[in-house]
Design a protein around this motif. Structure first.
Motif, PDB file in Angstrom:
ATOM      1  N   ARG A 105      -5.653   3.903   3.472  1.00  0.00           N
ATOM      2  CA  ARG A 105      -4.495   4.583   2.888  1.00  0.00           C
ATOM      3  C   ARG A 105      -3.403   4.731   3.953  1.00  0.00           C
ATOM      4  N   ARG A 106      -2.184   4.883   3.465  1.00  0.00           N
ATOM      5  CA  ARG A 106      -1.045   5.081   4.356  1.00  0.00           C
ATOM      6  C   ARG A 106      -1.134   6.468   4.999  1.00  0.00           C
ATOM      7  N   GLN A 131     -12.206   2.508   2.102  1.00  0.00           N
ATOM      8  CA  GLN A 131     -10.863   2.232   1.613  1.00  0.00           C
ATOM      9  C   GLN A 131      -9.846   2.585   2.701  1.00  0.00           C
ATOM     10  N   ILE A 170      -2.030   6.090  -2.359  1.00  0.00           N
ATOM     11  CA  ILE A 170      -2.998   5.176  -2.960  1.00  0.00           C
ATOM     12  C   ILE A 170      -3.978   4.713  -1.890  1.00  0.00           C
ATOM     13  N   SER A 171      -5.249   4.622  -2.245  1.00  0.00           N
ATOM     14  CA  SER A 171      -6.279   4.096  -1.356  1.00  0.00           C
ATOM     15  C   SER A 171      -6.844   2.814  -1.957  1.00  0.00           C
ATOM     16  N   LEU A 225       0.845  -1.191   0.000  1.00  0.00           N
ATOM     17  CA  LEU A 225       0.000   0.000   0.000  1.00  0.00           C
ATOM     18  C   LEU A 225       0.885   1.247   0.000  1.00  0.00           C
ATOM     19  N   THR A 253     -10.490   5.859   4.863  1.00  0.00           N
ATOM     20  CA  THR A 253     -10.885   7.052   4.112  1.00  0.00           C
ATOM     21  C   THR A 253     -12.219   7.597   4.601  1.00  0.00           C
TER      22      THR A 253
END
Length: 329
Positions: A325-326, A323, A276-277, A272, A312
């Protein structure tokens, strides 16, 4: 004697489960002290035996089984108390047995069923069927074929080069299909699978997979029936691998294994990239995982708790559009 070759289709699901189980076993094996203290061994062995006997309608609870081992008096049916005592003697002797030995198989059955049936330690001499209530689930091969079938199965066990996880599950199914004894076949099949797994990785000698089977007992019998109907072990192998994965996930995700999730979180971060999600199923695909509880417990939740990954939509955790994400640090 003709060569015995159990029919099996190695499906993508089987391969994915083997990969996930192998990874979790590696985590346990890398930190043997965390999961194999004497107290944990004893506790897991109690749970294993209580669950395996409960599948066969033994009504003694974990607390009663523990009390029996402590030498306390327990109110219960004499037969059920005898079953527990036999099981502990049998599991304690497991390390001395050779998985491919017919003599050891018969000796184990003799210990497990001592005082419970007249022909403990001997193959059955009559026909037998597996029933659920009044419904016949499986009619075992005739008694005249039992010795030959068992001999062929044990020979296959020693000579084949399949993955040990698959071998143990196939053996379990084929053993139940043959149903070589007048009674005790279910607990013997589960015992011998544990023996096979322990020869591959000793840590699995104390994995209480029977507790998972007990919770999913109907699925266990349905998987046996589905394998019978399909004419191959595949449905049962998929079921048993799933049960093993669940038992391992619970062990690795418990306090027994402390900080072992760190390696898994690192793997999650690697798939990941920042910016990006991805949805949970997309992350699982990238990791090669198929078991959602394992992914959630050992990968996603620890990463979120560490503040390395975020949702998210944090206000709707179960949203189908959710989703991850980092977190840029």
């Amino acid at each position: 004697m003709s060569k015995y070759e159990p029919p099996l289709t190695v499906t993508p699901r089987i391969l994915a489960l083997v990969a996930e189980i192998s990874e979790l076993v590696g985590l346990l094996a890398a930190h043997p002290d965390s999961g194999l203290t004497p107290q944990l061994r004893r506790g897991n062995r109690i749970r294993t035996i209580q669950a395996s006997l409960a599948i066969e309608n033994n009504t003694l609870s974990v607390e009663q089984v523990t009390a029996l081992l402590d030498g306390k008096r327990v109110l219960g049916l004499p037969r059920e108390i005898q079953e527990v005592r036999n099981a502990f003697v049998t599991y304690d002797a497991m390390a001395n047995w050779r998985p491919g030995s017919q003599d050891d198989l018969l000796a184990a059955h003799g210990m497990l069923m001592q005082g419970l049936i007249d022909d403990a330690g001997h193959f059955r001499k009559g026909g037998v069927g597996i029933y659920r209530g009044v419904r016949l689930l499986h009619m075992a091969p005739p008694a005249s074929r039992v010795a030959t079938l068992v001999q062929g199965l044990l020979h296959w066990l020693v000579k084949n080069d399949w993955h040990p996880l698959i071998i143990s599950c196939v053996f379990h199914y084929e053993f139940e299909f043959i149903h070589p004894f007048a009674d005790g076949n279910g607990r013997m099949g589960r015992l011998w699978q544990t023996l096979l797994l322990s020869r591959w990785r000793p840590v699995l000698a104390y994995l209480p997979v029977e507790t998972v089977i007990r919770e999913q007992q109907e699925a266990y019998y349905l998987a046996l029936a589905a394998a019978d109907q399909s004419g191959e072990a595949t449905p049962f192998v998929e079921y048993m691998l799933q049960a093993l994965l669940q038992a391992l996930s619970e062990a690795v995700g418990s306090d027994q294994v402390g900080d072992q999730v760190t390696d898994q979180v690192a793997r999650l971060l690697n798939v990941l990239p920042i910016g990006i999600s991805l949805k949970a199923n997309e992350l699982m695909d990238r990791l090669g995982l198929s078991h959602r509880p394992t992914f959630s417990k050992n990968y996603l939740k620890p990463a979120i708790a560490m503040g390395l990954i975020e949702m998210t939509d944090p206000h709707s955790a179960r949203s189908p559009r959710q989703q991850y994400r980092r977190v840029a640090k």
